[in-house]
Motif scaffolding. Structure first.
Motif, PDB file in Angstrom:
ATOM      1  N   ARG A 211       6.137  -8.590 -16.870  1.00 35.36           N
ATOM      2  CA  ARG A 211       5.441  -7.378 -16.436  1.00 35.36           C
ATOM      3  C   ARG A 211       5.724  -6.171 -17.330  1.00 35.36           C
ATOM      4  NH1 ARG A 211       8.793  -6.405 -10.806  1.00 35.36           N
ATOM      5  NH2 ARG A 211      10.868  -6.083 -11.728  1.00 35.36           N
ATOM      6  N   TRP A 241      -4.575  -1.397 -11.538  1.00 37.70           N
ATOM      7  CA  TRP A 241      -3.711  -1.084 -10.415  1.00 37.70           C
ATOM      8  C   TRP A 241      -4.112   0.259  -9.810  1.00 37.70           C
ATOM      9  CZ3 TRP A 241      -0.855   3.405 -11.049  1.00 37.70           C
ATOM     10  CH2 TRP A 241      -0.695   3.850 -12.372  1.00 37.70           C
ATOM     11  N   GLU A 246       2.520  -1.954  -9.040  1.00 40.60           N
ATOM     12  CA  GLU A 246       2.671  -3.235  -8.358  1.00 40.60           C
ATOM     13  C   GLU A 246       1.416  -3.620  -7.585  1.00 40.60           C
ATOM     14  OE1 GLU A 246       5.272  -5.430  -8.211  1.00 40.60           O
ATOM     15  OE2 GLU A 246       6.278  -4.296  -9.775  1.00 40.60           O
ATOM     16  N   ASN A 247       0.564  -2.620  -7.301  1.00 39.20           N
ATOM     17  CA  ASN A 247      -0.619  -2.859  -6.474  1.00 39.20           C
ATOM     18  C   ASN A 247      -1.815  -3.205  -7.361  1.00 39.20           C
ATOM     19  OD1 ASN A 247      -2.307  -2.966  -4.213  1.00 39.20           O
ATOM     20  ND2 ASN A 247      -2.844  -0.787  -4.411  1.00 39.20           N
ATOM     21  N   VAL A 307       3.729 -13.830  -9.130  1.00 36.23           N
ATOM     22  CA  VAL A 307       4.564 -13.059  -8.199  1.00 36.23           C
ATOM     23  C   VAL A 307       5.798 -13.882  -7.845  1.00 36.23           C
ATOM     24  CG1 VAL A 307       2.608 -11.788  -7.252  1.00 36.23           C
ATOM     25  CG2 VAL A 307       3.297 -13.953  -6.194  1.00 36.23           C
ATOM     26  N   ASP A 312       6.394  -9.563  -5.242  1.00 37.55           N
ATOM     27  CA  ASP A 312       6.390  -8.568  -6.310  1.00 37.55           C
ATOM     28  C   ASP A 312       5.818  -9.182  -7.593  1.00 37.55           C
ATOM     29  OD1 ASP A 312       7.544  -6.701  -4.640  1.00 37.55           O
ATOM     30  OD2 ASP A 312       9.593  -7.278  -5.205  1.00 37.55           O
ATOM     31  N   VAL A 313       5.016  -8.400  -8.291  1.00 39.31           N
ATOM     32  CA  VAL A 313       4.400  -8.873  -9.531  1.00 39.31           C
ATOM     33  C   VAL A 313       5.469  -9.056 -10.602  1.00 39.31           C
ATOM     34  CG1 VAL A 313       2.784  -8.292 -11.379  1.00 39.31           C
ATOM     35  CG2 VAL A 313       2.188  -7.817  -9.000  1.00 39.31           C
TER      36      VAL A 313
END
Length: 431
Positions: A211, A241, A246-247, A307, A312-313
């Motif tokens: 990430r 995002w 994270e979204n 994930v 969580d990514v």
């Protein structure tokens, strides 16, 4: 006496035939014969039919071989007793042992090992007839053997587990790796075969783009700025995002953006980026590569968000990442040439901490463990049970690791060399 001696000689020839046939048919390449049969070779078809009933084949060979050996020894003993009396037993034992050992065992089996496939094709028609002829006797023998196995508590069934089958395939590939003169393209093909078998062992988390190295776009960014970022990026798919990194709310494909721009008559301000995106596809980091490859094929997708167990990514994985695990790096006109590995003139390498252990092992044919860590920095931290500082030196798994750069809790760069005489033992810092 001359007739008996000639018949003994004939029996030795038959014994040599059975011995050579046993070695040739049991040592022949099943894959080679399978390929020959697919090409229409009738001889290969006979060999495969014999090997399909291996117990029946072995019983026929052993029956014939023991029959002719015992008969030859009995006739030779009788002949030499008539000639030398009781001493003939000793002479017959010595002579027949030498003749059977050299001419009926070692010589034909050595020849069969040197010409395995050719001899298997040559003897297959005769063995097919003998197997059919001795079938009633073999059935009785097999019945006795099955009963004896059950009495001894041994299972008569021979079954390989999936893991054993994979190990057998890996062994077959590695068996030829050490041959002296192998063309470079053959070496590459063997490496690809080993990589295919490893797909069931490697997890997505080991090959994903982490990430911290992702290229992402804020969905609330102005449309003209997004268009500039997409055009400047080397990637065709970029995660979007919203509110926080994270979204992930979607994956923007450059081609989808062009279509949306065309529908808006070229006015980027009228393009709804979120609607132009495809829905994000989330996969666990523990997914095996083979399962992920099959999932890519079924969904007809090339891109997935990885994930962890908490949702969580952690990164992204693409179809190209998995294909590169099989065939090696696939470079195109947009790929960067920086690999993070820099050979040094004095020997050794300077390596970025984010370089994966699998890439190093595959590139340099090393054997660094990748069970507990995916990157070279993770390996050092796992083995040292600490977060090393620049200047510290460790020796693990036959290599010397010197920490060069660290940013906060992350190892940025290190030097890797073969340990010299007098360096510390594995796991001991000599900073």
């Amino acid at each position: 006496m001359a007739f008996t001696a000639g018949f003994v000689f004939f029996l030795l020839i038959l014994s040599a035939f059975f011995s050579g046939s046993e070695t040739a048919l049991t040592a022949t390449s099943r894959s080679y014969m399978h390929q020959r049969e697919n090409e229409g070779d009738a001889g290969a078809r006979r060999v495969n039919r014999l090997l399909a009933h291996r117990e029946r084949l072995i019983a026929t060979i052993l029956l014939g071989n023991n029959l002719v050996n015992i008969l030859a020894s009995a006739l030779a003993t009788s002949l030499l007793i008539d000639a030398f009396g009781e001493r003939g037993v000793v002479y017959a034992t010595i002579i027949m042992t030498v003749l059977v050992l050299i001419f009926a065992e070692i010589l034909p089996k050595t020849f069969a090992l040197m010409h395995t496939n050719q001899m298997a094709l040559a003897v297959a028609p005769v063995m097919q007839v003998l197997t059919w002829f001795f079938r009633p006797v073999n059935a009785a023998i097999q019945g006795v053997v099955q009963i004896a196995l059950r009495i001894l508590g041994a299972s008569p069934e021979r079954a390989l587990t999936a893991q054993q089958t994979l190990s057998e395939l890996r062994g077959a590939i590695d068996l030829h790796t050490g041959e002296a003169e192998i063309k470079e393209e053959v070496k590459h093909e063997r490496a690809m075969l080993r990589s295919v078998l490893d797909l069931t062992d490697v997890e997505v988390g080991e090959i994903m783009t982490h990430r911290k190295n992702l290229v992402t776009i804020d969905a609330d960014t102005a449309s003209d700025s997004v268009l500039a970022q997409v055009s400047e990026s080397q990637y065709t798919r970029i995660p979007l995002w919203q509110d926080r990194t994270e979204n992930i709310v979607g994956v923007l494909h450059s081609k989808a953006l062009l279509r949306a721009l065309q529908d808006a008559n070229g006015n980027i301000q009228h393009v709804d980026l979120v609607k132009a995106c495809s829905d994000p596809w989330f996969v666990p980091e523990t997914t095996k590569l083979l399962d992920q490859l099959n999932a890519f094929r079924e969904r007809r997708e090339h891109f997935a968000i990885v994930v962890d167990e908490y949702g969580d990514v952690q990164g992204i994985v693409t179809l190209e990442d998995i294909l590169e695990e099989i065939v090696g790096d696939i470079a195109d006109e947009h790929d960067e040439s920086v690999s993070g590995v820099y050979p040094q003139h004095e020997g050794g390498f300077i390596i970025d901490g984010a370089v994966t252990i699998r890439d190093l092992n595959r590139e340099f044919e090393w054997d660094l463990p990748d069970d507990e860590a995916a990157t070279i920095a993770g390996l050092v931290m796992n083995e040292s049970r600490s977060i090393p500082s620049p200047g510290q030196v460790f020796t693990f798994h036959g290599f010397r690791f010197e920490i060069l750069r660290r940013h906060r809790n992350q190892i940025i760069q290190l030097r890797l060399t073969t340990p010299k005489t007098g360096d510390a033992d594995d796991g001991v810092s000599v900073a």
